[in-house]
Scaffold this motif. Structure first.
Motif, PDB file in Angstrom:
ATOM      1  N   LEU A   1       4.644   3.591   4.395  1.00  0.00           N
ATOM      2  CA  LEU A   1       4.326   2.461   3.520  1.00  0.00           C
ATOM      3  C   LEU A   1       3.464   1.439   4.256  1.00  0.00           C
ATOM      4  CD1 LEU A   1       5.017   1.168   0.690  1.00  0.00           C
ATOM      5  CD2 LEU A   1       6.886  -0.007   1.870  1.00  0.00           C
ATOM      6  N   GLY A   2       2.457   0.908   3.576  1.00  0.00           N
ATOM      7  CA  GLY A   2       1.587  -0.107   4.154  1.00  0.00           C
ATOM      8  C   GLY A   2       1.832  -1.470   3.534  1.00  0.00           C
ATOM      9  N   LEU A   3       1.303  -2.504   4.188  1.00  0.00           N
ATOM     10  CA  LEU A   3       1.567  -3.877   3.755  1.00  0.00           C
ATOM     11  C   LEU A   3       0.379  -4.773   4.066  1.00  0.00           C
ATOM     12  CD1 LEU A   3       4.113  -5.398   2.609  1.00  0.00           C
ATOM     13  CD2 LEU A   3       4.610  -6.047   4.959  1.00  0.00           C
ATOM     14  N   ASN A   4       0.015  -5.630   3.118  1.00  0.00           N
ATOM     15  CA  ASN A   4      -0.982  -6.672   3.359  1.00  0.00           C
ATOM     16  C   ASN A   4      -0.293  -8.026   3.362  1.00  0.00           C
ATOM     17  OD1 ASN A   4      -2.968  -4.755   3.437  1.00  0.00           O
ATOM     18  ND2 ASN A   4      -3.897  -5.289   1.476  1.00  0.00           N
ATOM     19  N   LEU A   5      -0.626  -8.845   4.372  1.00  0.00           N
ATOM     20  CA  LEU A   5       0.006 -10.157   4.542  1.00  0.00           C
ATOM     21  C   LEU A   5      -1.034 -11.268   4.558  1.00  0.00           C
ATOM     22  CD1 LEU A   5       2.387  -9.143   7.451  1.00  0.00           C
ATOM     23  CD2 LEU A   5       3.185  -9.904   5.224  1.00  0.00           C
ATOM     24  N   GLU A   6      -0.711 -12.367   3.892  1.00  0.00           N
ATOM     25  CA  GLU A   6      -1.505 -13.588   4.037  1.00  0.00           C
ATOM     26  C   GLU A   6      -0.943 -14.352   5.229  1.00  0.00           C
ATOM     27  OE1 GLU A   6      -1.115 -15.763   0.436  1.00  0.00           O
ATOM     28  OE2 GLU A   6      -2.301 -14.368  -0.772  1.00  0.00           O
ATOM     29  N   VAL A   7      -1.721 -14.464   6.307  1.00  0.00           N
ATOM     30  CA  VAL A   7      -1.282 -15.190   7.506  1.00  0.00           C
ATOM     31  C   VAL A   7      -1.980 -16.549   7.511  1.00  0.00           C
ATOM     32  CG1 VAL A   7      -1.109 -15.151  10.007  1.00  0.00           C
ATOM     33  CG2 VAL A   7      -1.015 -12.995   8.717  1.00  0.00           C
TER      34      VAL A   7
ATOM     35  N   GLN B   1       0.868  -1.165   0.000  1.00  0.00           N
ATOM     36  CA  GLN B   1       0.000   0.000   0.000  1.00  0.00           C
ATOM     37  C   GLN B   1       0.916   1.229   0.000  1.00  0.00           C
ATOM     38  OE1 GLN B   1      -3.450  -0.513  -0.037  1.00  0.00           O
ATOM     39  NE2 GLN B   1      -2.864  -2.670  -0.230  1.00  0.00           N
ATOM     40  N   ILE B   2       1.086   1.834  -1.174  1.00  0.00           N
ATOM     41  CA  ILE B   2       2.122   2.839  -1.386  1.00  0.00           C
ATOM     42  C   ILE B   2       1.520   4.248  -1.371  1.00  0.00           C
ATOM     43  CG2 ILE B   2       3.932   3.617  -2.957  1.00  0.00           C
ATOM     44  CD1 ILE B   2       3.899   0.721  -4.109  1.00  0.00           C
ATOM     45  N   PRO B   3       1.803   5.041  -0.346  1.00  0.00           N
ATOM     46  CA  PRO B   3       1.281   6.421  -0.301  1.00  0.00           C
ATOM     47  C   PRO B   3       1.999   7.298  -1.330  1.00  0.00           C
ATOM     48  CG  PRO B   3       1.959   5.651   1.885  1.00  0.00           C
ATOM     49  CD  PRO B   3       2.532   4.708   0.884  1.00  0.00           C
ATOM     50  N   ILE B   4       1.248   8.039  -2.115  1.00  0.00           N
ATOM     51  CA  ILE B   4       1.829   8.963  -3.076  1.00  0.00           C
ATOM     52  C   ILE B   4       1.057  10.278  -3.056  1.00  0.00           C
ATOM     53  CG2 ILE B   4       2.662   7.126  -4.610  1.00  0.00           C
ATOM     54  CD1 ILE B   4       0.315   7.777  -6.466  1.00  0.00           C
ATOM     55  N   LYS B   5       1.668  11.307  -3.608  1.00  0.00           N
ATOM     56  CA  LYS B   5       1.015  12.598  -3.735  1.00  0.00           C
ATOM     57  C   LYS B   5       1.267  13.124  -5.142  1.00  0.00           C
ATOM     58  CE  LYS B   5      -0.997  16.479  -2.718  1.00  0.00           C
ATOM     59  NZ  LYS B   5      -2.481  16.514  -2.706  1.00  0.00           N
ATOM     60  N   VAL B   6       0.196  13.292  -5.916  1.00  0.00           N
ATOM     61  CA  VAL B   6       0.316  13.880  -7.256  1.00  0.00           C
ATOM     62  C   VAL B   6       0.045  15.376  -7.149  1.00  0.00           C
ATOM     63  CG1 VAL B   6      -0.320  11.733  -8.412  1.00  0.00           C
ATOM     64  CG2 VAL B   6      -2.091  13.385  -7.842  1.00  0.00           C
ATOM     65  N   GLU B   7       0.604  16.141  -8.077  1.00  0.00           N
ATOM     66  CA  GLU B   7       0.519  17.595  -7.998  1.00  0.00           C
ATOM     67  C   GLU B   7      -0.486  18.167  -8.986  1.00  0.00           C
ATOM     68  OE1 GLU B   7       4.829  19.240  -7.174  1.00  0.00           O
ATOM     69  OE2 GLU B   7       4.887  17.541  -8.544  1.00  0.00           O
ATOM     70  N   ALA B   8      -1.106  19.251  -8.592  1.00  0.00           N
ATOM     71  CA  ALA B   8      -2.018  19.957  -9.482  1.00  0.00           C
ATOM     72  C   ALA B   8      -1.227  20.665 -10.571  1.00  0.00           C
ATOM     73  CB  ALA B   8      -2.842  20.967  -8.696  1.00  0.00           C
ATOM     74  N   LYS B   9      -1.794  20.686 -11.752  1.00  0.00           N
ATOM     75  CA  LYS B   9      -1.135  21.366 -12.874  1.00  0.00           C
ATOM     76  C   LYS B   9      -1.057  22.863 -12.612  1.00  0.00           C
ATOM     77  CE  LYS B   9      -1.067  20.894 -17.903  1.00  0.00           C
ATOM     78  NZ  LYS B   9      -1.794  20.344 -19.083  1.00  0.00           N
ATOM     79  N   ASP B  10      -2.098  23.399 -11.994  1.00  0.00           N
ATOM     80  CA  ASP B  10      -2.155  24.814 -11.622  1.00  0.00           C
ATOM     81  C   ASP B  10      -1.984  24.907 -10.106  1.00  0.00           C
ATOM     82  OD1 ASP B  10      -2.785  27.433 -11.001  1.00  0.00           O
ATOM     83  OD2 ASP B  10      -4.406  27.565 -12.474  1.00  0.00           O
ATOM     84  N   TRP B  11      -0.873  25.499  -9.665  1.00  0.00           N
ATOM     85  CA  TRP B  11      -0.559  25.547  -8.235  1.00  0.00           C
ATOM     86  C   TRP B  11      -1.638  26.257  -7.420  1.00  0.00           C
ATOM     87  CZ3 TRP B  11       2.341  23.135  -4.898  1.00  0.00           C
ATOM     88  CH2 TRP B  11       2.610  23.703  -3.655  1.00  0.00           C
TER      89      TRP B  11
ATOM     90  N   ASN C   1       1.558   7.104 -12.115  1.00  0.00           N
ATOM     91  CA  ASN C   1       1.268   8.291 -12.919  1.00  0.00           C
ATOM     92  C   ASN C   1       0.216   9.150 -12.221  1.00  0.00           C
ATOM     93  OD1 ASN C   1      -1.353   7.252 -13.612  1.00  0.00           O
ATOM     94  ND2 ASN C   1      -0.392   5.987 -15.188  1.00  0.00           N
ATOM     95  N   GLU C   2      -0.157  10.258 -12.873  1.00  0.00           N
ATOM     96  CA  GLU C   2      -1.064  11.228 -12.245  1.00  0.00           C
ATOM     97  C   GLU C   2      -2.472  10.691 -12.046  1.00  0.00           C
ATOM     98  OE1 GLU C   2      -1.762  11.730 -16.615  1.00  0.00           O
ATOM     99  OE2 GLU C   2      -0.054  11.336 -15.314  1.00  0.00           O
ATOM    100  N   LYS C   3      -2.788   9.542 -12.647  1.00  0.00           N
ATOM    101  CA  LYS C   3      -4.122   8.964 -12.520  1.00  0.00           C
ATOM    102  C   LYS C   3      -4.282   8.132 -11.249  1.00  0.00           C
ATOM    103  CE  LYS C   3      -4.710   8.792 -17.545  1.00  0.00           C
ATOM    104  NZ  LYS C   3      -4.908   7.918 -18.735  1.00  0.00           N
ATOM    105  N   ASN C   4      -3.170   7.824 -10.592  1.00  0.00           N
ATOM    106  CA  ASN C   4      -3.237   7.019  -9.381  1.00  0.00           C
ATOM    107  C   ASN C   4      -3.859   7.792  -8.226  1.00  0.00           C
ATOM    108  OD1 ASN C   4      -0.146   5.757 -10.454  1.00  0.00           O
ATOM    109  ND2 ASN C   4      -1.961   4.487 -10.215  1.00  0.00           N
ATOM    110  N   GLU C   5      -4.516   7.059  -7.359  1.00  0.00           N
ATOM    111  CA  GLU C   5      -5.079   7.658  -6.142  1.00  0.00           C
ATOM    112  C   GLU C   5      -3.966   7.861  -5.119  1.00  0.00           C
ATOM    113  OE1 GLU C   5      -8.132   8.646  -6.008  1.00  0.00           O
ATOM    114  OE2 GLU C   5      -8.711   7.782  -7.942  1.00  0.00           O
ATOM    115  N   LYS C   6      -4.314   8.396  -3.951  1.00  0.00           N
ATOM    116  CA  LYS C   6      -3.292   8.700  -2.949  1.00  0.00           C
ATOM    117  C   LYS C   6      -2.670   7.441  -2.332  1.00  0.00           C
ATOM    118  CE  LYS C   6      -6.800   9.517   0.639  1.00  0.00           C
ATOM    119  NZ  LYS C   6      -7.334  10.513   1.603  1.00  0.00           N
ATOM    120  N   ILE C   7      -3.349   6.291  -2.489  1.00  0.00           N
ATOM    121  CA  ILE C   7      -2.763   5.007  -2.099  1.00  0.00           C
ATOM    122  C   ILE C   7      -2.687   4.135  -3.343  1.00  0.00           C
ATOM    123  CG2 ILE C   7      -2.955   2.922  -0.703  1.00  0.00           C
ATOM    124  CD1 ILE C   7      -2.355   5.347   0.954  1.00  0.00           C
ATOM    125  N   LEU C   8      -1.483   3.818  -3.771  1.00  0.00           N
ATOM    126  CA  LEU C   8      -1.276   2.953  -4.929  1.00  0.00           C
ATOM    127  C   LEU C   8      -1.071   1.529  -4.418  1.00  0.00           C
ATOM    128  CD1 LEU C   8       1.091   3.739  -7.928  1.00  0.00           C
ATOM    129  CD2 LEU C   8       0.861   1.440  -7.006  1.00  0.00           C
TER     130      LEU C   8
END
Length: 323
Positions: A314-320, A150-160, A203-210
């Protein structure tokens, strides 16, 4: 005139093609995403086909290349008369803690939730030279297989000026990341857990959690935990092919030419919401790629650390699996 233009076009195409160098193994398989260091704190990466683009015009002051890849012996080559094909010798050793009998039956998903926010100023700017690793301890006696990141990301606005609006158009990008899994070696990332090249594109289409599924790679949690790292390889074209862009900029100052690493998108949100320090960093092309804890004692002049932002969430999912 048209004939001359056509001739020059094909001549340029030939020269560009000739400047591509391919790295292969002894059995002629491409060595994907090999590291090419210049020995001065900078470098670049080969693409999925083992190709990289190097010319003296782009890198005037580089006379040697240091090439490395997981599972292969390191190489040092002169840039003068660089061959079109470079062969690397395999040095793969047997991986420890390999589970021969894969667990079957029922399992439950355990989630280590990611930590994310929307603040541009509390984010890491990824560069080619840096790799970020996050430590995950083993808190179970049961067999655990990694399911997804679970990968946190931040995409930027084209217009600041419109960056806070949800409907704002995003700044376009396509960045190739490599994921590495390391054993815990006395509190630092150690040997790799797999020799496979594991990559994804953001890419810019991803949500805040990839979310990135890693089930197919059969990564099992070692007894003393593991490290998961993210490493930028560079921007890609529309087909996902790594582009041969220069990975640093040369800026003229009173002290001479200063090389500044190119920053890549997306941004990576750092946080102060994790009590223990479990984020480690290294510079790929400097100090032998040694890992250090991301802390004020080890990293000078970091605005993130000054603000108390010690960790990448960073997040993680595990099969236990049940016994």
């Amino acid at each position: 005139m048209k004939s001359l233009q056509l001739f020059l076009f094909f001549l340029c195409a030939f020269i560009v093609k000739a400047q591509n160098t391919t790295i292969t193994s002894e059995n002629q398989e491409p060595v994907s995403y090999a590291t090419i260091s210049f020995g001065n704190g900078n470098g670049l990466f080969a693409d999925d086909a083992g190709q990289f683009f190097f010319t003296k015009k782009l890198y005037k002051d580089i006379d040697s290349l240091f090439i490395s890849a997981i599972g292969f012996s390191d190489l040092k080559l002169a840039t003068q008369n660089l061959p079109s094909t470079i062969i690397m010798k395999s040095s793969i050793n047997t991986l420890d803690e390999v589970i021969l009998n894969k667990p079957r039956g029922k399992f439950k998903i355990e989630k280590i939730k990611p930590t994310v926010h929307e603040d541009y100023y509390k984010c890491w700017l990824p560069t080619i030279e840096s790799e970020i690793a996050v430590y995950f301890p083993n808190n179970s006696t049961k067999t655990q297989r990694l399911s997804s990141l679970q990968i946190p990301i931040k995409v930027e606005a084209k217009d600041w000026d419109k960056r806070k609006k949800k409907t704002s158009k995003k700044r376009p990008f396509s960045t190739l990341f490599k994921v590495n899994f390391y054993k815990n070696n006395k509190g630092l990332p150690g040997d790799v857990l797999t020799y496979e090249n594991i990559v994804f594109i953001a890419n810019e289409k991803n949500e805040k959690i990839l979310e990135f599924d890693v089930t197919a790679y059969d990564i099992y949690m070692p007894k003393n935990g593991l490290f998961v790292s993210l490493q930028v390889l560079g921007y890609t074209d529309k087909n996902g092919k790594l582009l041969p862009n220069k990975k640093y900029q040369e800026i003229k100052t009173k002290r001479g030419i200063v090389k500044v690493s190119t920053t890549f998108r997306p941004l990576l949100p750092f946080t102060d919401q994790i009590s223990d320090k479990r984020t480690f960093v290294r510079r790929i092309f400097l100090n032998g790629g040694q890992w250090i804890l991301f802390s004020k004692q080890n990293v000078a002049k970091s605005n993130l650390l000054k603000a108390g932002l010690n960790n990448y969430g960073l997040g993680l999912n595990l099969e236990v699996y049940k016994e």
